[in-house]
Design a protein around this motif. Structure first.
Motif, PDB file in Angstrom:
ATOM      1  N   THR A 120       0.850  -1.183   0.000  1.00  0.00           N
ATOM      2  CA  THR A 120       0.000   0.000   0.000  1.00  0.00           C
ATOM      3  C   THR A 120       0.888   1.236   0.000  1.00  0.00           C
ATOM      4  O   THR A 120       1.891   1.300   0.701  1.00  0.00           O
ATOM      5  N   PHE A 121       0.478   2.255  -0.787  1.00  0.00           N
ATOM      6  CA  PHE A 121       1.248   3.497  -0.872  1.00  0.00           C
ATOM      7  C   PHE A 121       0.265   4.661  -0.926  1.00  0.00           C
ATOM      8  O   PHE A 121      -0.562   4.754  -1.838  1.00  0.00           O
ATOM      9  N   ALA A 122       0.339   5.534   0.072  1.00  0.00           N
ATOM     10  CA  ALA A 122      -0.529   6.706   0.131  1.00  0.00           C
ATOM     11  C   ALA A 122       0.313   7.969   0.102  1.00  0.00           C
ATOM     12  O   ALA A 122       1.120   8.197   1.007  1.00  0.00           O
ATOM     13  N   PHE A 123       0.131   8.764  -0.942  1.00  0.00           N
ATOM     14  CA  PHE A 123       0.817  10.048  -1.053  1.00  0.00           C
ATOM     15  C   PHE A 123      -0.232  11.158  -1.016  1.00  0.00           C
ATOM     16  O   PHE A 123      -1.003  11.327  -1.947  1.00  0.00           O
ATOM     17  N   MET A 124      -0.319  11.850   0.108  1.00  0.00           N
ATOM     18  CA  MET A 124      -1.321  12.898   0.307  1.00  0.00           C
ATOM     19  C   MET A 124      -2.722  12.349   0.012  1.00  0.00           C
ATOM     20  O   MET A 124      -3.560  13.025  -0.582  1.00  0.00           O
ATOM     21  N   GLY A 125      -2.929  11.110   0.437  1.00  0.00           N
ATOM     22  CA  GLY A 125      -4.207  10.456   0.233  1.00  0.00           C
ATOM     23  C   GLY A 125      -4.482   9.484   1.361  1.00  0.00           C
ATOM     24  O   GLY A 125      -3.743   9.426   2.345  1.00  0.00           O
ATOM     25  N   GLY A 126      -5.550   8.716   1.232  1.00  0.00           N
ATOM     26  CA  GLY A 126      -5.917   7.771   2.284  1.00  0.00           C
ATOM     27  C   GLY A 126      -6.247   6.401   1.732  1.00  0.00           C
ATOM     28  O   GLY A 126      -6.812   6.274   0.636  1.00  0.00           O
ATOM     29  N   ILE A 127      -5.897   5.377   2.506  1.00  0.00           N
ATOM     30  CA  ILE A 127      -6.173   3.993   2.114  1.00  0.00           C
ATOM     31  C   ILE A 127      -6.761   3.252   3.306  1.00  0.00           C
ATOM     32  O   ILE A 127      -6.267   3.386   4.428  1.00  0.00           O
ATOM     33  N   GLU A 128      -7.808   2.480   3.070  1.00  0.00           N
ATOM     34  CA  GLU A 128      -8.405   1.638   4.103  1.00  0.00           C
ATOM     35  C   GLU A 128      -8.352   0.184   3.638  1.00  0.00           C
ATOM     36  O   GLU A 128      -8.893  -0.156   2.590  1.00  0.00           O
ATOM     37  N   ILE A 129      -7.682  -0.650   4.416  1.00  0.00           N
ATOM     38  CA  ILE A 129      -7.586  -2.081   4.124  1.00  0.00           C
ATOM     39  C   ILE A 129      -8.353  -2.823   5.209  1.00  0.00           C
ATOM     40  O   ILE A 129      -7.990  -2.761   6.386  1.00  0.00           O
ATOM     41  N   ASP A 130      -9.401  -3.524   4.820  1.00  0.00           N
ATOM     42  CA  ASP A 130     -10.252  -4.240   5.771  1.00  0.00           C
ATOM     43  C   ASP A 130     -10.076  -5.742   5.548  1.00  0.00           C
ATOM     44  O   ASP A 130     -10.414  -6.269   4.479  1.00  0.00           O
ATOM     45  N   LEU A 131      -9.553  -6.428   6.570  1.00  0.00           N
ATOM     46  CA  LEU A 131      -9.316  -7.870   6.474  1.00  0.00           C
ATOM     47  C   LEU A 131     -10.394  -8.695   7.159  1.00  0.00           C
ATOM     48  O   LEU A 131     -10.235  -9.900   7.329  1.00  0.00           O
ATOM     49  N   THR A 132     -11.495  -8.049   7.524  1.00  0.00           N
ATOM     50  CA  THR A 132     -12.549  -8.730   8.281  1.00  0.00           C
ATOM     51  C   THR A 132     -13.075  -9.954   7.549  1.00  0.00           C
ATOM     52  O   THR A 132     -13.289 -11.014   8.150  1.00  0.00           O
ATOM     53  N   GLU A 133     -13.319  -9.842   6.263  1.00  0.00           N
ATOM     54  CA  GLU A 133     -13.875 -10.953   5.479  1.00  0.00           C
ATOM     55  C   GLU A 133     -12.862 -11.503   4.486  1.00  0.00           C
ATOM     56  O   GLU A 133     -13.229 -12.268   3.598  1.00  0.00           O
ATOM     57  N   ALA A 134     -11.618 -11.146   4.635  1.00  0.00           N
ATOM     58  CA  ALA A 134     -10.598 -11.537   3.662  1.00  0.00           C
ATOM     59  C   ALA A 134     -10.133 -12.972   3.867  1.00  0.00           C
ATOM     60  O   ALA A 134     -10.162 -13.504   4.971  1.00  0.00           O
ATOM     61  N   ARG A 135      -9.703 -13.588   2.777  1.00  0.00           N
ATOM     62  CA  ARG A 135      -9.004 -14.853   2.805  1.00  0.00           C
ATOM     63  C   ARG A 135      -7.537 -14.575   2.508  1.00  0.00           C
ATOM     64  O   ARG A 135      -7.186 -13.482   2.069  1.00  0.00           O
ATOM     65  N   PHE A 136      -6.679 -15.577   2.736  1.00  0.00           N
ATOM     66  CA  PHE A 136      -5.249 -15.390   2.563  1.00  0.00           C
ATOM     67  C   PHE A 136      -4.687 -16.525   1.724  1.00  0.00           C
ATOM     68  O   PHE A 136      -4.962 -17.699   1.975  1.00  0.00           O
ATOM     69  N   GLU A 137      -3.898 -16.140   0.721  1.00  0.00           N
ATOM     70  CA  GLU A 137      -3.317 -17.138  -0.176  1.00  0.00           C
ATOM     71  C   GLU A 137      -2.376 -18.066   0.579  1.00  0.00           C
ATOM     72  O   GLU A 137      -2.349 -19.278   0.334  1.00  0.00           O
ATOM     73  N   ASP A 138      -1.592 -17.509   1.514  1.00  0.00           N
ATOM     74  CA  ASP A 138      -0.646 -18.276   2.313  1.00  0.00           C
ATOM     75  C   ASP A 138      -0.926 -18.075   3.801  1.00  0.00           C
ATOM     76  O   ASP A 138      -1.572 -17.090   4.183  1.00  0.00           O
ATOM     77  N   PRO A 139      -0.440 -18.977   4.659  1.00  0.00           N
ATOM     78  CA  PRO A 139      -0.631 -18.795   6.104  1.00  0.00           C
ATOM     79  C   PRO A 139       0.017 -17.530   6.640  1.00  0.00           C
ATOM     80  O   PRO A 139      -0.425 -16.976   7.644  1.00  0.00           O
ATOM     81  N   GLU A 140       1.110 -17.061   5.989  1.00  0.00           N
ATOM     82  CA  GLU A 140       1.793 -15.846   6.425  1.00  0.00           C
ATOM     83  C   GLU A 140       1.744 -14.803   5.311  1.00  0.00           C
ATOM     84  O   GLU A 140       2.051 -15.098   4.162  1.00  0.00           O
ATOM     85  N   THR A 141       1.352 -13.590   5.685  1.00  0.00           N
ATOM     86  CA  THR A 141       1.174 -12.499   4.729  1.00  0.00           C
ATOM     87  C   THR A 141       1.922 -11.266   5.211  1.00  0.00           C
ATOM     88  O   THR A 141       1.927 -10.960   6.402  1.00  0.00           O
ATOM     89  N   THR A 142       2.555 -10.555   4.286  1.00  0.00           N
ATOM     90  CA  THR A 142       3.224  -9.308   4.607  1.00  0.00           C
ATOM     91  C   THR A 142       2.523  -8.153   3.904  1.00  0.00           C
ATOM     92  O   THR A 142       2.351  -8.182   2.676  1.00  0.00           O
ATOM     93  N   ILE A 143       2.106  -7.162   4.682  1.00  0.00           N
ATOM     94  CA  ILE A 143       1.532  -5.943   4.117  1.00  0.00           C
ATOM     95  C   ILE A 143       2.564  -4.831   4.272  1.00  0.00           C
ATOM     96  O   ILE A 143       2.927  -4.471   5.393  1.00  0.00           O
ATOM     97  N   GLN A 144       3.036  -4.317   3.147  1.00  0.00           N
ATOM     98  CA  GLN A 144       3.997  -3.222   3.160  1.00  0.00           C
ATOM     99  C   GLN A 144       3.219  -1.917   3.055  1.00  0.00           C
ATOM    100  O   GLN A 144       2.533  -1.676   2.056  1.00  0.00           O
ATOM    101  N   ALA A 145       3.317  -1.080   4.085  1.00  0.00           N
ATOM    102  CA  ALA A 145       2.528   0.157   4.141  1.00  0.00           C
ATOM    103  C   ALA A 145       3.450   1.371   4.123  1.00  0.00           C
ATOM    104  O   ALA A 145       4.269   1.544   5.028  1.00  0.00           O
TER     105      ALA A 145
END
Length: 215
Positions: A120-145
Motif C-alpha cells: 500500500t502506498f498513500a501520497f497525500m491520500g488515504g487507504i483503508e484495508i479491511d481484512l474482516t472478510e478476507a481470505r489469505f493465499e498463504d498462512p503468512e502475509t506481509t503488508i507493506q505500508a
C-alpha cells in the motif's frame, strides 16, 4: 491483463533544507535530554546535512522519540481467552497485490483474497484495508505500508495474528489492534511493515457487526 503500476519507495524521495533542519532539531533536543552525547550529536548532524533522501535521514532518528511520540513498547500477549480458530481463511489466489492513493482515497474490503505480499502506498491520500472478510493465499502475509503525508488504516478481526514492525518518521506507525503477536495452528499471520513520513499507518481491530453475529 496489464501490470499494476510500480509503487515508489518514500525512502527514495529527495529531502529539502527544511527537512534536514527538522531532523537536526530533533537531534539537538535528544542531546539536551541526555539521549545523545555531544560526539554522537556531531556525528549524526554531519550525516543529516549530507543526506539526499528520506532514506538517508530515517536512521538518524530511528532510535529516538519524535516530538511527543514515545518509542513503541511491545504489546503483552495474553493467553487467558483463546482465540477462535478461523473458518476457511487460508487458500485461493490473490485478487489484488497493491493499493495506491495519490491525492485521493482507495481501499480493499469485503470478500477478497490477500496475496503473500500486499503493498500500500498513500501520497497525500488515504487507504483503508479491511481484512474482516478476507481470505489469505498463504498462512503468512506481509503488508507493506508506505504513507507519505497520507494515512493508511488496516482493520483486522480477532481471528488473525498480527505483527507490526514499521517506522514512523515525523509520523506514526501504530498497532491498536492488540491481537496476539504469535500465531496459533490454523490462524493466519499478518506482518505489517513499512514507513510513515509525516503521515500515519494504523492497525486497528474491527469487530463483527451485530447483524452478522445474530445471523
Amino acid at each position: 491483463m496489464s501490470e499494476p503500476p510500480a509503487v515508489p519507495d518514500p525512502r527514495d524521495m529527495r529531502v529539502s533544507n527544511d527537512d534536514r533542519e527538522r531532523v537536526a532539531q530533533v537531534l539537538h533536543n535528544a542531546m539536551a535530554e541526555g539521549r545523545l552525547t555531544v560526539s554522537e550529536l556531531e556525528e549524526r548532524l554531519d550525516k543529516v546535512y549530507a543526506a539526499k533522501t528520506f532514506g538517508d535521514l530515517e536512521p538518524m532518528v530511528r532510535d529516538l522519540p519524535v516530538g511527543n511520540q514515545a518509542p513503541q513498547l511491545p504489546v503483552p500477549v495474553t493467553t487467558s481467552s483463546p482465540m477462535p480458530l478461523p473458518n476457511n481463511r487460508i487458500g485461493g489466489r490473490g485478487t489484488s497485490s497493491s493499493a495506491i492513493a495519490v491525492l485521493s482515497g482507495t481501499g480493499r474490503k469485503g470478500v477478497w483474497t490477500v496475496p503473500p505480499t500486499f503493498t500500500t502506498f498513500a501520497f497525500m491520500g488515504g487507504i483503508e484495508i479491511d481484512l474482516t472478510e478476507a481470505r489469505f493465499e498463504d498462512p503468512e502475509t506481509t503488508i507493506q505500508a508506505f504513507a507519505f503525508m497520507g494515512g493508511i488504516e488496516i482493520y483486522v478481526p480477532d481471528d488473525i495474528a498480527v505483527q507490526v514492525n514499521g517506522t514512523g518518521f515525523m509520523g506514526a506507525f501504530e498497532n491498536r489492534a492488540h491481537n496476539q503477536a504469535q500465531p496459533r495452528p490454523g490462524v493466519p499471520l499478518v506482518r505489517v511493515t513499512g514507513l510513515a513520513v509525516w503521515g500515519a499507518v494504523e492497525v486497528k481491530r474491527r469487530k463483527k457487526k451485530r447483524a452478522e453475529i445474530e445471523d
